[in-house]
Design a protein around this motif. Structure first.
Motif, PDB file in Angstrom:
ATOM      1  N   GLU A   1      14.243 -37.992  31.797  1.00  0.00           N
ATOM      2  CA  GLU A   1      14.436 -39.411  32.128  1.00  0.00           C
ATOM      3  C   GLU A   1      15.041 -39.560  33.525  1.00  0.00           C
ATOM      4  O   GLU A   1      16.020 -38.886  33.853  1.00  0.00           O
ATOM      5  N   SER A   2      14.430 -40.420  34.323  1.00  0.00           N
ATOM      6  CA  SER A   2      14.896 -40.708  35.684  1.00  0.00           C
ATOM      7  C   SER A   2      14.978 -39.449  36.562  1.00  0.00           C
ATOM      8  O   SER A   2      15.747 -39.412  37.518  1.00  0.00           O
TER       9      SER A   2
ATOM     10  N   ASN B   1      10.347 -40.996  30.906  1.00  0.00           N
ATOM     11  CA  ASN B   1      10.643 -42.390  31.230  1.00  0.00           C
ATOM     12  C   ASN B   1      11.477 -42.532  32.507  1.00  0.00           C
ATOM     13  O   ASN B   1      12.521 -41.902  32.658  1.00  0.00           O
ATOM     14  N   GLY B   2      10.978 -43.337  33.435  1.00  0.00           N
ATOM     15  CA  GLY B   2      11.716 -43.601  34.675  1.00  0.00           C
ATOM     16  C   GLY B   2      11.636 -42.478  35.688  1.00  0.00           C
ATOM     17  O   GLY B   2      12.268 -42.531  36.740  1.00  0.00           O
TER      18      GLY B   2
ATOM     19  N   SER C   1      10.260 -40.181  38.719  1.00  0.00           N
ATOM     20  CA  SER C   1       9.596 -40.546  39.971  1.00  0.00           C
ATOM     21  C   SER C   1       8.808 -39.360  40.523  1.00  0.00           C
ATOM     22  O   SER C   1       9.347 -38.276  40.714  1.00  0.00           O
TER      23      SER C   1
ATOM     24  N   SER D   1       8.046 -46.480  31.892  1.00  0.00           N
ATOM     25  CA  SER D   1       7.726 -46.693  33.303  1.00  0.00           C
ATOM     26  C   SER D   1       7.774 -45.362  34.035  1.00  0.00           C
ATOM     27  O   SER D   1       8.465 -44.423  33.616  1.00  0.00           O
TER      28      SER D   1
END
Length: 212
Positions: free
Chosen positions: A139-140, A159-160, A162, A180
């Protein structure tokens, strides 16, 4: 995908991680390190070979330019550790925590992260070759400007995450989940996704999907 696994010999010597301070060079070879607390330390250019590290705490430790070959980390906490400019080959992280760790500008080859937490890890400008993320929380996580070659994400939480300026051609994320994701459309070309993810990406692009 097949990757080379760590070559660990049978006869390992028992060591505490703090023993590394008494070595001429900061390195361990053919060692079994268990239950050591090595948090908030700083050690430049550590070299670990043919070594198993179990139930150890390395939170907030500076391992800049660490060199790992044939190493297994099991049940270890490396949260907020600085592993930037690392070199890894035939390494496994099993049930480990690397929350917020820094792995920027590293080479990571033949490495498996399994059932581990890598939320908010930064991989910026790293090269990952033959790497398997198996049931991992990412995550992230930040994979800015990375080179990914033969990398698999199996049942991961992305999730999250990049992937800015990171091409995902040939990368399979179909078994992973996310609400996302940051990725540009040109870098998504050739990425292997599930049909529900394809709909997610279409919605993120602002397409309106008509169900028949």
């Amino acid at each position: 995908m097949k990757i080379d696994t760590p070559k660990i010999p049978e006869d390992l010597r028992d060591r505490r991680f703090t023993d590394i301070f008494y070595e001429e060079d900061p390195e361990f070879e053919m060692c079994m390190v268990t239950d050591s607390n090595f948090s908030n330390e700083a050690l430049d250019r550590v070299r670990l070979y043919k070594t198993v590290i179990r139930n150890c705490n390395f939170t907030n430790t500076d391992f800049n330019r660490i060199d790992l070959t044939d190493v297994v980390f099991e049940n270890c906490d490396l949260s907020n550790a600085d592993l930037s400019h690392a070199s890894m080959n035939r390494v496994e992280f099993l049930n480990c925590k690397l929350l917020g760790s820094n792995l920027t500008e590293s080479y990571i080859g033949n490495t498996r992260f399994r059932e581990s937490i890598l939320n908010m890890v930064t991989f910026g400008s790293s090269k990952l070759e033959k790497v398997i993320f198996d049931d991992v929380a990412l995550e992230s996580a930040d994979l800015y400007k990375c080179k990914l070659k033969k990398v698999e994400f199996l049942s991961c939480n992305l999730n999250g995450a990049s992937f800015e300026e990171t091409p995902l051609k040939g990368i399979d994320i179909s078994s992973s989940n996310f609400d996302s994701l940051t990725v540009s459309i040109e870098n998504l070309k050739g990425c292997i996704v599930s049909s529900s993810q394809a709909i997610q990406f279409a919605l993120l692009l602002g397409l309106k999907i008509r169900q028949h």
